[in-house]
Scaffold this motif. Structure first.
Motif, PDB file in Angstrom:
ATOM      1  N   GLN A   2       0.841  -1.188   0.000  1.00 53.27           N
ATOM      2  CA  GLN A   2       0.000   0.000   0.000  1.00 53.27           C
ATOM      3  C   GLN A   2       0.881   1.245   0.000  1.00 53.27           C
ATOM      4  O   GLN A   2       1.884   1.307   0.700  1.00 53.27           O
ATOM      5  CB  GLN A   2      -0.890   0.019   1.234  1.00 53.27           C
ATOM      6  N   THR A   3       0.484   2.203  -0.796  1.00 55.17           N
ATOM      7  CA  THR A   3       1.238   3.445  -0.853  1.00 55.17           C
ATOM      8  C   THR A   3       1.331   4.080   0.528  1.00 55.17           C
ATOM      9  O   THR A   3       2.354   4.626   0.896  1.00 55.17           O
ATOM     10  CB  THR A   3       0.583   4.422  -1.840  1.00 55.17           C
ATOM     11  N   SER A   4       0.277   3.966   1.309  1.00 51.93           N
ATOM     12  CA  SER A   4       0.276   4.598   2.619  1.00 51.93           C
ATOM     13  C   SER A   4       1.369   4.021   3.518  1.00 51.93           C
ATOM     14  O   SER A   4       1.950   4.736   4.318  1.00 51.93           O
ATOM     15  CB  SER A   4      -1.087   4.481   3.285  1.00 51.93           C
ATOM     16  N   LEU A   5       1.666   2.723   3.382  1.00 46.02           N
ATOM     17  CA  LEU A   5       2.732   2.121   4.183  1.00 46.02           C
ATOM     18  C   LEU A   5       4.088   2.710   3.802  1.00 46.02           C
ATOM     19  O   LEU A   5       4.886   3.064   4.669  1.00 46.02           O
ATOM     20  CB  LEU A   5       2.733   0.606   4.012  1.00 46.02           C
ATOM     21  N   TRP A   6       4.349   2.829   2.506  1.00 47.24           N
ATOM     22  CA  TRP A   6       5.613   3.437   2.078  1.00 47.24           C
ATOM     23  C   TRP A   6       5.669   4.907   2.500  1.00 47.24           C
ATOM     24  O   TRP A   6       6.699   5.401   2.918  1.00 47.24           O
ATOM     25  CB  TRP A   6       5.810   3.283   0.573  1.00 47.24           C
ATOM     26  N   CYS A   9       6.647   5.082   6.007  1.00 47.63           N
ATOM     27  CA  CYS A   9       8.084   4.845   6.112  1.00 47.63           C
ATOM     28  C   CYS A   9       8.853   6.133   5.814  1.00 47.63           C
ATOM     29  O   CYS A   9       9.760   6.509   6.556  1.00 47.63           O
ATOM     30  CB  CYS A   9       8.488   3.733   5.147  1.00 47.63           C
ATOM     31  N   ILE A  10       8.472   6.820   4.759  1.00 47.91           N
ATOM     32  CA  ILE A  10       9.140   8.082   4.406  1.00 47.91           C
ATOM     33  C   ILE A  10       8.970   9.100   5.532  1.00 47.91           C
ATOM     34  O   ILE A  10       9.927   9.778   5.914  1.00 47.91           O
ATOM     35  CB  ILE A  10       8.606   8.634   3.069  1.00 47.91           C
ATOM     36  N   GLN A  11       7.774   9.201   6.084  1.00 46.43           N
ATOM     37  CA  GLN A  11       7.534  10.144   7.181  1.00 46.43           C
ATOM     38  C   GLN A  11       8.410   9.826   8.381  1.00 46.43           C
ATOM     39  O   GLN A  11       8.958  10.736   9.009  1.00 46.43           O
ATOM     40  CB  GLN A  11       6.065  10.138   7.575  1.00 46.43           C
ATOM     41  N   ILE A  59      14.640   1.430   7.678  1.00 40.57           N
ATOM     42  CA  ILE A  59      13.558   1.038   6.782  1.00 40.57           C
ATOM     43  C   ILE A  59      13.053  -0.351   7.167  1.00 40.57           C
ATOM     44  O   ILE A  59      11.845  -0.575   7.260  1.00 40.57           O
ATOM     45  CB  ILE A  59      14.004   1.073   5.302  1.00 40.57           C
ATOM     46  N   GLU A  60      13.959  -1.274   7.411  1.00 41.56           N
ATOM     47  CA  GLU A  60      13.568  -2.627   7.819  1.00 41.56           C
ATOM     48  C   GLU A  60      12.761  -2.589   9.116  1.00 41.56           C
ATOM     49  O   GLU A  60      11.755  -3.302   9.259  1.00 41.56           O
ATOM     50  CB  GLU A  60      14.810  -3.501   7.998  1.00 41.56           C
ATOM     51  N   GLU A  61      13.208  -1.762  10.038  1.00 42.19           N
ATOM     52  CA  GLU A  61      12.499  -1.627  11.322  1.00 42.19           C
ATOM     53  C   GLU A  61      11.082  -1.087  11.123  1.00 42.19           C
ATOM     54  O   GLU A  61      10.117  -1.610  11.679  1.00 42.19           O
ATOM     55  CB  GLU A  61      13.311  -0.688  12.219  1.00 42.19           C
TER      56      GLU A  61
END
Length: 77
Positions: A2-6, A9-11, A59-61
């Motif tokens: 989902q875009t929201s998950l990525w 992550c960016i946030q 990112i993995e975390e």
């Protein structure tokens, strides 16, 4: 993925890195979800090296907190 998950992550990465770093190294990554993990497609080797050195563990975390994937299920190429 989902875009929201990525986007989440960016946030989260924005707390650790400058806006310039996020725009130069993180935003160009294209997330591709597989059955058991996430591939991050980078535009070139410089981006791969920078992400591996400076933020892959984070990112993995972050991804691990939002999925049932293991930490080593995130890769960059």
């Amino acid at each position: 993925m989902q875009t929201s998950l990525w986007n989440q992550c960016i946030q989260a990465l924005q707390a650790d890195h400058s806006e310039q770093q996020i725009n130069q190294w993180i935003r160009p990554l294209q997330p591709v979800e597989g059955q058991n993990g996430l591939r991050l497609l980078a535009p070139n080797r410089f981006v791969v090296d920078w992400v591996n050195t400076h933020c892959m563990k984070r990112i993995e975390e972050i991804i691990g907190k939002h999925t049932d994937w293991s930490a080593d299920s995130v890769s960059i190429e």
